[in-house]
Design a protein around this motif. Structure first.
Motif, PDB file in Angstrom:
ATOM      1  N   GLN A 160      -3.105   0.375  -3.843  1.00 22.48           N
ATOM      2  CA  GLN A 160      -2.690  -1.237  -2.995  1.00 22.48           C
ATOM      3  C   GLN A 160      -2.660  -2.171  -4.181  1.00 22.48           C
ATOM      4  N   GLU A 199      -3.722   7.102  -3.087  1.00 23.20           N
ATOM      5  CA  GLU A 199      -3.579   5.656  -2.313  1.00 23.20           C
ATOM      6  C   GLU A 199      -3.800   4.466  -3.416  1.00 23.20           C
ATOM      7  N   GLN A 233       0.730  -1.163  -0.021  1.00 23.59           N
ATOM      8  CA  GLN A 233       0.130   0.063  -0.079  1.00 23.59           C
ATOM      9  C   GLN A 233       0.754   1.424  -0.022  1.00 23.59           C
TER      10      GLN A 233
END
Length: 669
Positions: free
Chosen positions: A412, A410, A400
């Motif tokens: 992941q 963000e 992450q």
């Protein structure tokens, strides 16, 4: 904007962030081949007995080189036509626990090195070394800009100079073991290295049209490392420091009618302190590491209207930690896991900058935004022995990344993988692997803070959603005592399924094969072959929607033979040949006159040698090396091909290079 040699991200770029499209880079060098599976056991000493006194070999090489292009220095070790002389040595001395070692290779030629070591076994050791490295991009590049003390002066007369870089590396290191002085298993080390780089490299600027010129290079990089190591029966720990300092002796470049048109790479420094430890408990092993660092860039800036600062007070603090554990649950099963945390805290100064809209000032002010990055990675794996000679491995990796003030704050990445190793089949070993991963994250936003000139549909490839599939297989077969065959193949597919503008898909596939034949005790042959294909698809939208297909191909072929034992075991003959080819083609749809051209390069490299033992201590060797090199890049334009451009000329390569060397060696028994 400035770039830096030391930081992985430029501090100014982190703060004054502007959106750029993702770029795909590939190494089209044709002088690299996959030779890791070659059987070199015949050349290794299996039962060497080291006695006190002097032992090893020392020698000298004298030869002649005939090369059409200085680019041959990258392959032959020297690009200078005419006679060359080099010293080679691999000497050692040992007496009553004291030992010394000296190694030299082509010392005196353009590319050569020497290293010296001395010390007492398990007590202390001192080593010093020097290395000279020259890499050539092109000889006799054409330029109409003459450089003198920071001034690029246009001239009607074309100047020719070499685009090459000369590196002089030197270093000194010291190790000391305190175990004999204390009750602890304590040791220490320290090392200092310096690299001086000079020469010229290609660069570009806008003034106001594109100008290619030879950028002067004169820079120094110092590196210092030191640490102490403390260990016990079941544990080990280390405290260390690593620092570096980059000093650029070339200032900003100017034109007679405009100052500071090209910003020099700024001076910078980095410091890092780390503490690591490892502990073994029964059938389990635990390890960890904590690292704290700081990168500093405080160099004067090019002054321009609207710039409120004189010096950039750039600073990035870094912190990382690593934890890992591995345990054997049973004689069949082993489990492992690791966790990594990395943080980059940009603590650079913040200023107000006037905003421009095209050629007029809007009157608004905006602050530069320091970007911070935080990464967390977790990995878990298991290894299980299904039966004798069969082992299955599987794992899960998760990463992450959090970015402040980016298009995507963000992301992941998740990946599952498995491997199967088979050693139960007689004379055959097999390895198979399969990986599948996906990347997602927060909403992708191209807003005014990150990039107000970026198309809202554009996705940077390192931030975009992606599904990745990878497979590989390898087999090693020894059907006969004198025959060994190694074959491997691989396939990877990256699918950017949510991208409408940008990289949409990338595929890579290839194979490598190596064969070794020991036809008789004195006669051996090897052959290698490898190919790789990389296919990429991109889409764009400017005045109209367009698509590109990029096709990259690489080929490596090799053949070699060695025959020893001739003339009463005094004569050894050998031959090595390597062919390498790379090609890149970019197709644009719909096609138009400005479509990209192709890149193409190939190289034939061959060496022949014969070594004769005059006596058990003396040997003479004759070696001939040949290289045929050709490349063509459609981006390279001659100096007069376009009146709107100033170029370095057509700096593609097309040459033959020959080297004939006579070497003498003396063995100390």
């Amino acid at each position: 904007m400035r770039s830096t040699k030391l930081f992985s991200l430029n501090l100014i770029t982190l703060a004054l962030f502007s959106a750029t499209t993702g770029a795909i880079a590939a190494d089209f060098g044709v002088q690299r081949a996959n030779t890791e599976n070659l059987k070199t056991a015949n050349y290794q000493c299996k039962r060497c007995v080291i006695t006190d006194g002097y032992f090893g070999t020392v020698g000298a090489s004298v030869g002649v080189i005939d090369a059409d292009d200085d680019h041959g220095v990258n392959q032959l070790g020297s690009g200078t036509d005419g006679a060359v002389v080099g010293v080679n040595a691999d000497l050692a001395y040992q007496q009553s626990g004291y030992r010394a070692k000296a190694q030299a290779h082509q010392l005196g030629m353009d590319n050569g090195f020497i290293s010296l070591e001395a010390g007492k076994r398990e007590h202390y050791q001192l080593d010093v070394g020097f290395q000279s490295i020259i890499t050539n991009q092109y000889r006799n590049a054409q330029t109409n800009l003459w450089h003198n003390n920071g001034m690029l002066t246009p001239s009607e007369h074309t100047r020719e100079l070499n685009l090459d870089l000369q590196r002089q590396r030197s270093g000194i290191g010291f190790e000391y073991d305190f175990s004999e002085l204390t009750a602890l298993e304590l040791s220490s080390y320290a090392r200092f290295d310096r690299e001086d780089k000079t020469g010229h490299r290609s660069a570009s600027l806008m003034s106001p049209s594109p100008v290619n010129f030879a950028e002067p290079v004169d820079e120094t990089t110092d590196k210092l490392g030191a640490g102490i190591v403390l260990e016990g029966d079941n544990w080990l720990s280390e405290l260390s420091y690593h620092g570096s300092h980059y000093d650029n002796k070339v200032s900003d470049l100017s034109l007679p009618y405009s100052d500071d048109v090209y910003s020099a790479t700024p001076d910078n420094q980095a410091h890092q302190v780390s503490l690591s430890a490892q502990y073994r408990l029964a059938s389990s092993v635990f390890s960890g590491r904590v690292v704290s660092g700081r990168m500093i860039q405080d160099q004067h800036l090019v002054q321009m209207s609207g710039n409120p600062i004189q010096n950039w007070d750039g600073q990035v603090d870094t912190f990382s930690s690593h934890l890992m554990a591995s345990t054997r649950v049973s004689h069949r099963l082993r489990l492992g896991a690791s966790y990594d945390y990395k943080q980059r805290d940009n603590r650079s100064s913040v200023f107000d900058f006037a905003q421009y809209e095209y050629d007029s000032m809007s009157g608004a002010f905006k602050q530069n935004i320091p970007m911070d990055i935080e990464r967390q990675t977790f990995k878990a794996n298991a290894s299980y022995r299904l039966a004798s000679g069969y082992r299955l491995q599987a794992g899960y990796d998760y990463k992450q990344v959090d970015r402040s003030y980016g298009e995507r704050e963000e992301t992941q990445d998740s990946e599952v993988w498995s491997k199967l190793n088979i050693r139960a089949i007689n004379k055959l070993t097999l390895d198979f692997g399969l990986n599948y991963g996906s990347r997602g994250g927060s909403d992708y936003q191209a807003n005014a803070l990150t990039s107000d000139e970026t198309d809202s549909l554009m996705r940077k490839y390192h931030l975009a959603d992606r599904n990745r599939t990878k497979m590989h297989a390898r087999a090693s077969y020894i059907p006969l005592e004198w025959l060994t065959v190694d074959v491997s193949t691989y396939y990877a597919n990256d699918d950017y399924n949510a991208t409408e503008i940008g990289l949409t898909q990338a595929k890579s596939r290839g194979y490598d094969a190596n064969v070794h034949l020991q036809l008789s005790e004195p006669f051996s042959i090897y052959a290698l072959a490898g190919q790789q294909w990389i296919d990429s698809e991109q889409s764009g939208n400017q005045s109209a929607i367009w698509y590109t297909d990029i096709r990259d191909q690489f080929v490596n072929l090799g053949l070699g033979a060695t025959y020893c034992g001739l003339m009463e075991d005094k004569l050894t003959l050998g031959m090595d040949y390597l062919f390498a080819n790379s090609e890149s083609n970019t197709g644009v749809s719909p096609s138009h006159a400005d479509s990209y051209g192709a890149y193409y390069a190939y190289s034939h490299s061959m060496s022949l040698y014969g070594q004769y033992l005059i006596s058990p201590k003396m040997a003479v060797k004759v070696a001939y090396q040949y290289e045929r090199y050709f490349d063509t890049d459609s981006a390279m334009l001659s100096a007069d091909s376009n009146p709107r451009l100033i170029t370095l000329g057509d700096i593609n390569h097309n040459y033959n290079a020959h080297q004939l060397m006579l070497s003498f060696s003396y063995k100390l028994l």
